[in-house]
Design an enzyme around this catalytic site. Structure first.
Site, PDB file in Angstrom:
ATOM      1  N   VAL A   1       0.828  -1.211   0.000  1.00 16.41           N
ATOM      2  CA  VAL A   1       0.000   0.000   0.000  1.00 16.41           C
ATOM      3  C   VAL A   1       0.862   1.260   0.000  1.00 16.41           C
ATOM      4  O   VAL A   1       0.667   2.163  -0.822  1.00 16.41           O
ATOM      5  CB  VAL A   1      -0.964  -0.008   1.217  1.00 16.41           C
ATOM      6  CG1 VAL A   1      -1.676   1.320   1.360  1.00 16.41           C
ATOM      7  CG2 VAL A   1      -1.966  -1.148   1.069  1.00 16.41           C
TER       8      VAL A   1
ATOM      9  N   ARG B   1     -11.323  -7.630   8.401  1.00 11.30           N
ATOM     10  CA  ARG B   1     -10.450  -6.515   8.766  1.00 11.30           C
ATOM     11  C   ARG B   1     -10.333  -6.397  10.283  1.00 11.30           C
ATOM     12  O   ARG B   1      -9.309  -5.990  10.812  1.00 11.30           O
ATOM     13  CB  ARG B   1     -10.980  -5.216   8.163  1.00 11.30           C
ATOM     14  CG  ARG B   1     -10.892  -5.183   6.653  1.00 11.30           C
ATOM     15  CD  ARG B   1     -11.253  -3.831   6.103  1.00 11.30           C
ATOM     16  NE  ARG B   1     -11.196  -3.831   4.644  1.00 11.30           N
ATOM     17  CZ  ARG B   1     -12.231  -4.083   3.861  1.00 11.30           C
ATOM     18  NH1 ARG B   1     -13.398  -4.369   4.380  1.00 11.30           N
ATOM     19  NH2 ARG B   1     -12.101  -4.057   2.553  1.00 11.30           N
TER      20      ARG B   1
ATOM     21  N   PRO C   1      -7.870  -2.468  10.750  1.00 13.49           N
ATOM     22  CA  PRO C   1      -9.195  -1.948  10.396  1.00 13.49           C
ATOM     23  C   PRO C   1      -9.215  -0.422  10.554  1.00 13.49           C
ATOM     24  O   PRO C   1      -9.068   0.089  11.658  1.00 13.49           O
ATOM     25  CB  PRO C   1     -10.134  -2.643  11.376  1.00 13.49           C
ATOM     26  CG  PRO C   1      -9.276  -3.037  12.532  1.00 13.49           C
ATOM     27  CD  PRO C   1      -7.876  -3.210  12.034  1.00 13.49           C
ATOM     28  N   VAL C   2      -9.413   0.257   9.443  1.00  8.82           N
ATOM     29  CA  VAL C   2      -9.086   1.685   9.370  1.00  8.82           C
ATOM     30  C   VAL C   2      -9.931   2.536  10.320  1.00  8.82           C
ATOM     31  O   VAL C   2      -9.421   3.513  10.887  1.00  8.82           O
ATOM     32  CB  VAL C   2      -9.155   2.178   7.904  1.00  8.82           C
ATOM     33  CG1 VAL C   2     -10.554   2.116   7.343  1.00  8.82           C
ATOM     34  CG2 VAL C   2      -8.580   3.566   7.766  1.00  8.82           C
TER      35      VAL C   2
ATOM     36  N   ASP D   1     -14.510   2.249  -0.946  1.00  8.52           N
ATOM     37  CA  ASP D   1     -15.752   1.514  -1.263  1.00  8.52           C
ATOM     38  C   ASP D   1     -16.643   2.360  -2.172  1.00  8.52           C
ATOM     39  O   ASP D   1     -17.306   1.827  -3.069  1.00  8.52           O
ATOM     40  CB  ASP D   1     -16.490   1.166   0.032  1.00  8.52           C
ATOM     41  CG  ASP D   1     -15.553   0.534   1.036  1.00  8.52           C
ATOM     42  OD1 ASP D   1     -15.463  -0.696   1.094  1.00  8.52           O
ATOM     43  OD2 ASP D   1     -14.856   1.299   1.736  1.00  8.52           O
TER      44      ASP D   1
ATOM     45  N   ALA E   1     -15.555   4.546  -4.321  1.00 10.15           N
ATOM     46  CA  ALA E   1     -14.928   4.484  -5.655  1.00 10.15           C
ATOM     47  C   ALA E   1     -15.281   3.168  -6.348  1.00 10.15           C
ATOM     48  O   ALA E   1     -15.600   3.143  -7.545  1.00 10.15           O
ATOM     49  CB  ALA E   1     -13.409   4.612  -5.520  1.00 10.15           C
ATOM     50  N   ARG E   2     -15.269   2.084  -5.573  1.00 17.22           N
ATOM     51  CA  ARG E   2     -15.632   0.774  -6.143  1.00 17.22           C
ATOM     52  C   ARG E   2     -17.094   0.777  -6.573  1.00 17.22           C
ATOM     53  O   ARG E   2     -17.445   0.267  -7.639  1.00 17.22           O
ATOM     54  CB  ARG E   2     -15.392  -0.335  -5.110  1.00 17.22           C
ATOM     55  CG  ARG E   2     -13.917  -0.625  -4.904  1.00 17.22           C
ATOM     56  CD  ARG E   2     -13.701  -1.614  -3.768  1.00 17.22           C
ATOM     57  NE  ARG E   2     -12.297  -2.028  -3.705  1.00 17.22           N
ATOM     58  CZ  ARG E   2     -11.673  -2.409  -2.598  1.00 17.22           C
ATOM     59  NH1 ARG E   2     -12.320  -2.422  -1.445  1.00 17.22           N
ATOM     60  NH2 ARG E   2     -10.409  -2.776  -2.638  1.00 17.22           N
TER      61      ARG E   2
ATOM     62  N   HIS F   1     -15.594   0.808   6.950  1.00 20.39           N
ATOM     63  CA  HIS F   1     -14.897   0.248   5.791  1.00 20.39           C
ATOM     64  C   HIS F   1     -14.739  -1.236   6.117  1.00 20.39           C
ATOM     65  O   HIS F   1     -13.770  -1.654   6.742  1.00 20.39           O
ATOM     66  CB  HIS F   1     -13.538   0.921   5.605  1.00 20.39           C
ATOM     67  CG  HIS F   1     -12.670   0.221   4.592  1.00 20.39           C
ATOM     68  ND1 HIS F   1     -13.025   0.082   3.277  1.00 20.39           N
ATOM     69  CD2 HIS F   1     -11.461  -0.389   4.721  1.00 20.39           C
ATOM     70  CE1 HIS F   1     -12.068  -0.577   2.630  1.00 20.39           C
ATOM     71  NE2 HIS F   1     -11.117  -0.877   3.486  1.00 20.39           N
TER      72      HIS F   1
ATOM     73  N   THR G   1      -4.413  -5.633  -1.656  1.00 13.46           N
ATOM     74  CA  THR G   1      -4.958  -4.620  -2.566  1.00 13.46           C
ATOM     75  C   THR G   1      -4.064  -3.394  -2.440  1.00 13.46           C
ATOM     76  O   THR G   1      -3.627  -3.061  -1.344  1.00 13.46           O
ATOM     77  CB  THR G   1      -6.413  -4.233  -2.205  1.00 13.46           C
ATOM     78  OG1 THR G   1      -6.415  -3.525  -0.965  1.00 13.46           O
ATOM     79  CG2 THR G   1      -7.314  -5.446  -2.097  1.00 13.46           C
TER      80      THR G   1
HETATM   81  N1  LIG Z   1      -7.986   1.387   4.247  1.00 16.01           N
HETATM   82  C1  LIG Z   1      -7.998   0.715   3.108  1.00 16.01           C
HETATM   83  O1  LIG Z   1      -8.893   0.904   2.267  1.00 16.01           O
HETATM   84  C2  LIG Z   1      -6.909  -0.285   2.843  1.00 16.01           C
HETATM   85  C3  LIG Z   1      -6.738  -0.857   1.570  1.00 16.01           C
HETATM   86  C4  LIG Z   1      -5.708  -1.769   1.393  1.00 16.01           C
HETATM   87  C5  LIG Z   1      -4.897  -2.114   2.471  1.00 16.01           C
HETATM   88  N2  LIG Z   1      -5.090  -1.541   3.677  1.00 16.01           N
HETATM   89  C6  LIG Z   1      -4.266  -1.851   4.856  1.00 16.01           C
HETATM   90  O2  LIG Z   1      -3.000  -1.215   4.721  1.00 16.01           O
HETATM   91  C7  LIG Z   1      -2.070  -1.896   5.584  1.00 16.01           C
HETATM   92  C8  LIG Z   1      -0.781  -2.187   4.828  1.00 16.01           C
HETATM   93  O3  LIG Z   1      -1.041  -3.193   3.863  1.00 16.01           O
HETATM   94  P1  LIG Z   1       0.123  -3.739   2.910  1.00 16.01           P
HETATM   95  O4  LIG Z   1      -0.528  -4.676   1.970  1.00 16.01           O
HETATM   96  O5  LIG Z   1       0.923  -2.606   2.409  1.00 16.01           O
HETATM   97  O6  LIG Z   1       0.988  -4.566   3.953  1.00 16.01           O
HETATM   98  P2  LIG Z   1       2.544  -4.913   3.777  1.00 16.01           P
HETATM   99  O7  LIG Z   1       2.807  -6.004   4.755  1.00 16.01           O
HETATM  100  O8  LIG Z   1       2.897  -5.104   2.334  1.00 16.01           O
HETATM  101  O9  LIG Z   1       3.277  -3.578   4.256  1.00 16.01           O
HETATM  102  C9  LIG Z   1       3.224  -3.120   5.558  1.00 16.01           C
HETATM  103  C10 LIG Z   1       4.546  -2.443   5.844  1.00 16.01           C
HETATM  104  O10 LIG Z   1       4.484  -1.856   7.152  1.00 16.01           O
HETATM  105  C11 LIG Z   1       5.765  -1.994   7.727  1.00 16.01           C
HETATM  106  N3  LIG Z   1       5.657  -1.798   9.168  1.00 16.01           N
HETATM  107  C12 LIG Z   1       5.149  -2.666  10.088  1.00 16.01           C
HETATM  108  N4  LIG Z   1       5.225  -2.087  11.326  1.00 16.01           N
HETATM  109  C13 LIG Z   1       5.775  -0.867  11.148  1.00 16.01           C
HETATM  110  C14 LIG Z   1       6.114   0.192  12.031  1.00 16.01           C
HETATM  111  N5  LIG Z   1       5.888   0.111  13.356  1.00 16.01           N
HETATM  112  N6  LIG Z   1       6.664   1.315  11.520  1.00 16.01           N
HETATM  113  C15 LIG Z   1       6.922   1.406  10.189  1.00 16.01           C
HETATM  114  N7  LIG Z   1       6.628   0.444   9.298  1.00 16.01           N
HETATM  115  C16 LIG Z   1       6.056  -0.681   9.784  1.00 16.01           C
HETATM  116  C17 LIG Z   1       6.230  -3.384   7.298  1.00 16.01           C
HETATM  117  O11 LIG Z   1       7.632  -3.530   7.414  1.00 16.01           O
HETATM  118  C18 LIG Z   1       5.728  -3.415   5.850  1.00 16.01           C
HETATM  119  O12 LIG Z   1       6.726  -2.967   4.933  1.00 16.01           O
HETATM  120  C19 LIG Z   1      -2.797  -3.166   6.051  1.00 16.01           C
HETATM  121  O13 LIG Z   1      -3.314  -2.968   7.340  1.00 16.01           O
HETATM  122  C20 LIG Z   1      -3.933  -3.310   5.042  1.00 16.01           C
HETATM  123  O14 LIG Z   1      -5.015  -4.048   5.545  1.00 16.01           O
HETATM  124  C21 LIG Z   1      -6.067  -0.624   3.886  1.00 16.01           C
END
Ligand SMILES: NC(=O)c1ccc[n+]([C@@H]2O[C@H](COP(=O)([O-])OP(=O)(O)OC[C@H]3O[C@@H](n4cnc5c(N)ncnc54)[C@H](O)[C@@H]3O)[C@@H](O)[C@H]2O)c1
Length: 316
Positions: free
Chosen positions: A15, A89, A120-121, A147, A149-150, A174, A224
């Protein structure tokens, strides 16, 4: 490019790296600062993105220690792990709450805007706002902006009309209890419900497609990232340029529709000061009931977090 604007990203996984490239293409930052608990990952992303500098509006990209992110105009939190296949989530809550709390402790006197993306955001937006003590309007979760946008994409695909011309929104959590506001959805000023060939079955099918979108993508590719990257870059642009656009973002609510002490998405006017003015959308009786359920789901998750327990998940 906005002169002198510095944007930070914490967590440069799937992300965070997508937020970074979308932000660079949007041309809203003079400096993009990346931080990850795995410094090599942030360094690698910064180098990779910097090598593309000829193809986006002028900006510098580098990896930095967390401390340096306190001197930014906006910081995006995408740190923590993503969902595993089959997990809701809210299952993520316990692990990611720890990470968010640690970051919030370091941002108590922050002057910029905080955008929470980590899931969970809604619960984590609430937790960040409370733990940091920052103004609620300046701690924004991307919430149901994704959501929404989707929804606009799937409705547009169904009607063969561009998503930009679909006026429909998703509010609430969300997550599984999100609420599609079909009763107020419009295209060209015409209620979607009076559109030819529209039906309750179509609504059910599309709402389900939107609700299950993340699960379907995660099942296929493990995460995602692209759409949330675009959503987050748009949110950053709207705030930093003071566009005052109405977006369905998550924030700690303070009484709109009698909802308070919980973070979830309602339409809000978003500008320089963050998500200040929350708008009460028109709701049918069924939508009001669904929104109440969404509030309950989130309150239970917050309560479980405060008791130090793992909640029983958001799937109902
Ligand atoms: N809100 C949304 O609509 C939405 C959409 C997609 C994903 N997400 C969420 O975004 C988050 C990240 O997802 P991702 O797929 O990128 O995961 P990922 O595992 O690819 O990346 C997470 C990163 O965070 C880093 N990290 C962990 N703890 C940390 C800390 N204390 N300080 C700094 N960095 C730290 C990890 O090293 C990793 O590189 C997840 O919680 C996912 O569910 C939210």
């Amino acid at each position: 490019m906005l002169n002198g604007v510095r944007i930070g990203i914490i967590g440069t996984g799937w992300v965070g790296s997508s937020v970074a490239i979308s932000t660079l293409h949007a041309g809203i930052a003079e400096e993009l600062l990346l931080h990850d608990v795995r410094p090599d990952v942030a360094d690698g992303e910064a180098l990779d993105l910097a090598h593309g500098a000829a193809f986006y509006p002028s900006a510098s990209v580098r990896s930095v220690p967390l401390e340096e992110l306190r001197q930014t105009d906006a910081v995006v939190i995408a740190a923590g792990r993503g969902s595993r296949p089959g997990e809701t989530r809210l299952d993520l809550l316990r692990d990611n709450a720890r990470t968010i709390r640690q970051i919030a402790d370091r941002f108590r006197d922050y002057n910029g805007l905080v955008v929470v993306v980590t899931n969970p955001v809604d619960v984590l937006t609430y937790q960040f706002a409370v733990a940091s003590g920052l103004p609620h309007a300046k701690v924004i979760g991307t919430g149901t902006m994704l959501d929404t946008a989707r929804l606009r994409q799937v409705v547009g695909r169904t009607l063969r009309i561009a998503p930009q011309s679909i006026h429909a929104q998703v509010v609430g959590e969300h997550g599984d209890s999100e609420v599609v506001l079909w009763s107020s959805a419009r295209v060209a000023g015409v209620a979607l419900r009076s559109w030819p060939e529209w039906s309750a079955q179509v609504e059910h099918r599309l709402a389900e497609e939107v609700r299950r979108a993340a699960y379907e993508i995660i099942r296929r590719k493990g995460a995602t990232n692209h759409a949330i990257g675009l959503v987050t870059a748009t949110l950053l642009r709207v705030v930093l340029r003071g566009e005052n656009r109405v977006l369905t973002v998550s924030r700690v609510q303070n009484g709109t529709l009698d909802i308070r002490d919980v973070a979830l998405s309602l339409p809000a006017v978003v500008g320089k000061l963050g998500a200040v003015d929350v708008v009460a959308p028109e709701l049918s009786d069924a939508e009001r009931e669904q929104l109440t359920r969404s509030v309950d789901v989130l309150r239970q998750a917050i309560a479980a977090l405060e008791r130090g327990l793992s909640p029983d998940g958001g799937r109902q």
